[in-house]
Write a protein that holds these residues in place. Structure first.
Motif, PDB file in Angstrom:
ATOM      1  N   VAL B 139       0.842  -1.204   0.000  1.00 10.48           N
ATOM      2  CA  VAL B 139       0.000   0.000   0.000  1.00 10.48           C
ATOM      3  C   VAL B 139       0.873   1.249   0.000  1.00 10.48           C
ATOM      4  N   PHE B 140       1.920   1.227   0.833  1.00 11.78           N
ATOM      5  CA  PHE B 140       2.802   2.397   0.869  1.00 11.78           C
ATOM      6  C   PHE B 140       3.553   2.553  -0.448  1.00 11.78           C
ATOM      7  N   LEU B 142       2.682   1.785  -3.323  1.00  6.60           N
ATOM      8  CA  LEU B 142       1.806   2.235  -4.399  1.00  6.60           C
ATOM      9  C   LEU B 142       2.124   3.693  -4.752  1.00  6.60           C
ATOM     10  N   GLY B 143       2.514   4.433  -3.728  1.00  5.58           N
ATOM     11  CA  GLY B 143       2.843   5.846  -3.939  1.00  5.58           C
ATOM     12  C   GLY B 143       3.988   6.049  -4.907  1.00  5.58           C
TER      13      GLY B 143
END
Lengths: 292, 308
Positions: B139-140, B142-143
């Motif tokens: 999720v992190f 993805l940035g």
């Protein structure tokens, strides 16, 4: 017991990062998809339009022109970037004198702000007070002097050159790391067999660096298709839209015309174009792993 | 050459590693013997360096001229005298001083916040098993993959919704958020290399997990923290786009934005040299940071780009 007490910290330790990421990244990301289906009227009212925005994009000549310029910038930039970057990385691999000085000078522009570099070059290209045209004229080559950024044929290459001038150091560093990782035995074997430096470079180093080059090319595509600051600062998409790229068109659509939905649709479309392009680049350059 | 004896050995992986290492230490200290084609390489590199340096020198030279001198003399003619007063004028009259202070405030706060938050988040991801470690990391990360073009409009609207539009606090929070992916990625990598026994022996000695993290893990992360701090600071100091979107009042602008404004004004106006002084004032700090910390920067960059 130690494990359980450790697990107690998971949530509190992650929480600040999750809050920031959620609020300023994940939520906007989800919202981007929604917005691109909405129409924003000038009064700020929104209405759901389905795929209307996307249909409009296909027939919008300014969008297709922007898309064409984005491809052109990526392509011209790649041609200007990779040959010299590989050459510099290779030259630095030869352990010459003054290597650290050259490394510093080549990389230095990369740590400057794009805004600074773009402004600097906007003035370097200036026909009367700049650096290039007066130099050409005083060298008796006045015929070559032109208003680089004011001429639709030269404006885009001029911007591409500036992008490359600033960024090349990063690519040199990444390529250098690749050169350093080449197995010494293979190069030595080549030398023992009597290969000259050029043959070594051409027949051994380049094929071995192929995978790295593929990754770097993809990185370049992803990065340059999003370039905004250089174009916005140096030409604002002019003259006559000859340098207008998707990002500047998007910015104007969103903040000058307040049409957030249409701008978001442009962004989402470009994302898919970019994905397709990276897949193609990967497919074309991919090949079986070489053994060494 | 020196390693020819080593190459005769069967290419066992371990031996190869050792050979490479030995070989590299030889290469690191010694220069290659001179060959004729090196001349061409030197020529090439010198041309390259010249093109890079002349741009800087031109800006520096122009920043010392008067406006009149700048317009009437050849661009490479030297300024007649060290006119440092241009810098004072730029600092006060062209409000470069305000931009500079805003830049310092925003980039320092955002960097500290981004690195601190990332360090805390990276610890459980790297060292505590809680079933969804990899999912959280993804999720992190993805940035790092989603282009800014997709998110900047909804980001603008979100920042507006929480009432932080056109404020330095909003800019700090956004910068910190966008530093997180790379910071977390690099720090997780660093933390995974530390031995497991650290936490176990700390626990035996009665230290709680928070204390273990602050007193034992964090001090061992020195080089990793240095890399991400420098990279974040450079990014935040140079950032232009989010500033352009989120800040509108000139009094709150950072240096890149302020210079952009001055550049627009210089198209029609007269105050060229203030702009050039401003460019120098913006560039010299980052060049100094770079000159002293080149290694950290290139290491962080290679880690982020190749593996990320």
């Amino acid at each position: 017991m130690f494990r359980r007490s450790q697990r107690r910290i998971v949530i509190p330790f992650l929480l600040p990062a999750l809050i920031l990421t959620g609020l300023f990244f994940l939520y906007p990301l989800v919202r981007a998809g929604i917005i691109s289906f909405e129409h924003f009227s000038r009064t700020g009212r929104t209405s759901f339009t389905g795929g209307e925005q996307y249909r409009k994009l296909v027939d919008d000549p300014s969008y297709t022109r922007a898309l064409k310029n984005t491809f052109l910038l990526t392509f011209i930039g790649a041609c200007m970037l990779f040959p010299p970057a590989v050459a510099v990385a290779w030259a630095l691999h030869q352990k010459l004198y003054g290597e650290s000085f050259f490394r510093f000078v080549v990389f230095a522009p990369a740590v400057l702000s794009t805004a600074v570099v773009a402004l600097m070059w906007k003035f370097i290209y200036h026909p009367t007070i700049g650096l290039i045209d007066p130099a050409l004229r005083s060298a008796g080559l006045g015929a070559l002097a032109r208003t680089w950024l004011g001429d639709p044929t030269t404006a885009l290459p001029a911007i591409a050159f500036t992008v490359v001038w600033q960024g090349i150091g990063i690519w040199v560093v990444l390529l250098s790391a690749g050169f350093e990782r080449l197995p010494v035995e293979v190069l030595e074997a080549g030398r023992v067999d009597g290969a000259g430096e050029w043959a070594l470079f051409r027949r051994i180093m380049l094929p071995m660096l192929r995978d790295l080059m593929r990754i770097l090319l993809v990185l370049w595509v992803v990065q340059s298709m999003q370039s905004f600051a250089f174009v916005q600062i140096m030409t604002r998409g002019g003259p006559f839209g000859s340098t207008d790229v998707v990002s500047t068109l998007m910015y104007r659509t969103a903040f000058d015309q307040a049409d957030f939905g249409y701008a978001a649709a442009m962004g989402v479309t470009l994302l898919f174009v970019m994905l397709a392009l990276t897949v193609i680049v990967n497919k074309v350059l991919k090949r079986d792993v070489i053994q060494y | 050459m020196s390693s020819s004896t080593e190459t005769r050995n069967p290419p066992v992986a371990a031996a190869r590693g050792a050979a490479t290492r030995r070989r590299r230490s030889v290469r690191a200290t010694g220069r290659a013997p001179f060959r004729t084609y090196h001349l061409a390489l030197y020529l090439f590199l010198v041309c390259f360096a010249f093109s890079s340096l002349s741009a800087f020198l031109w800006v520096f030279n122009a920043s010392l001229k008067t406006n009149r001198e700048f317009l009437t003399t050849a661009p490479w003619s030297l300024a007649d005298g060290w006119r440092w007063s241009n810098y004072v004028t730029a600092w006060t009259n062209a409000s470069i001083g305000d931009f500079f202070l805003n830049s310092v405030l925003v980039s320092v706060c955002a960097t500290v916040l981004g690195v601190a938050v990332a360090a805390f988040a990276a610890y459980p991801i790297a060292r505590v098993e809680f079933k969804v470690n990899n999912l959280v990391l993804m999720v992190f990360l993805l940035g790092l993959m989603v282009p800014w073009m997709v998110t900047f409009i909804p980001l603008y609207m979100t920042v507006d919704d929480v009432g932080l539009l056109d404020s330095r606090l909003g800019l700090i929070l956004v910068y910190a958020t966008y530093n997180l992916p790379l910071n977390i990625f690099v720090l997780v990598g660093f933390m995974k290399t530390l031995p497991r026994e650290l936490e176990e022996s700390a626990a035996v000695d009665g230290a709680g997990p928070t204390r273990t993290f602050l007193k034992i893990i964090l001090p061992l992360l020195g080089p990793g923290l240095a890399s991400v701090t420098i990279l974040s600071f450079l990014n935040n100091w140079n950032e232009f786009f989010y500033g352009l979107v989120l800040i509108h009042t000139p009094g709150k602008m950072t240096l890149p934005l302020g210079l952009f404004q001055l550049g627009q004004a210089a198209d029609y106006g007269t105050n060229w040299v203030a702009l050039f002084s401003g460019i120098m004032i913006t560039s010299v700090p980052v060049l100094l940071v770079f000159a002293f910390m080149q290694r950290h920067i290139t290491r962080g960059l290679t880690a982020g780009a190749i593996k990320g």
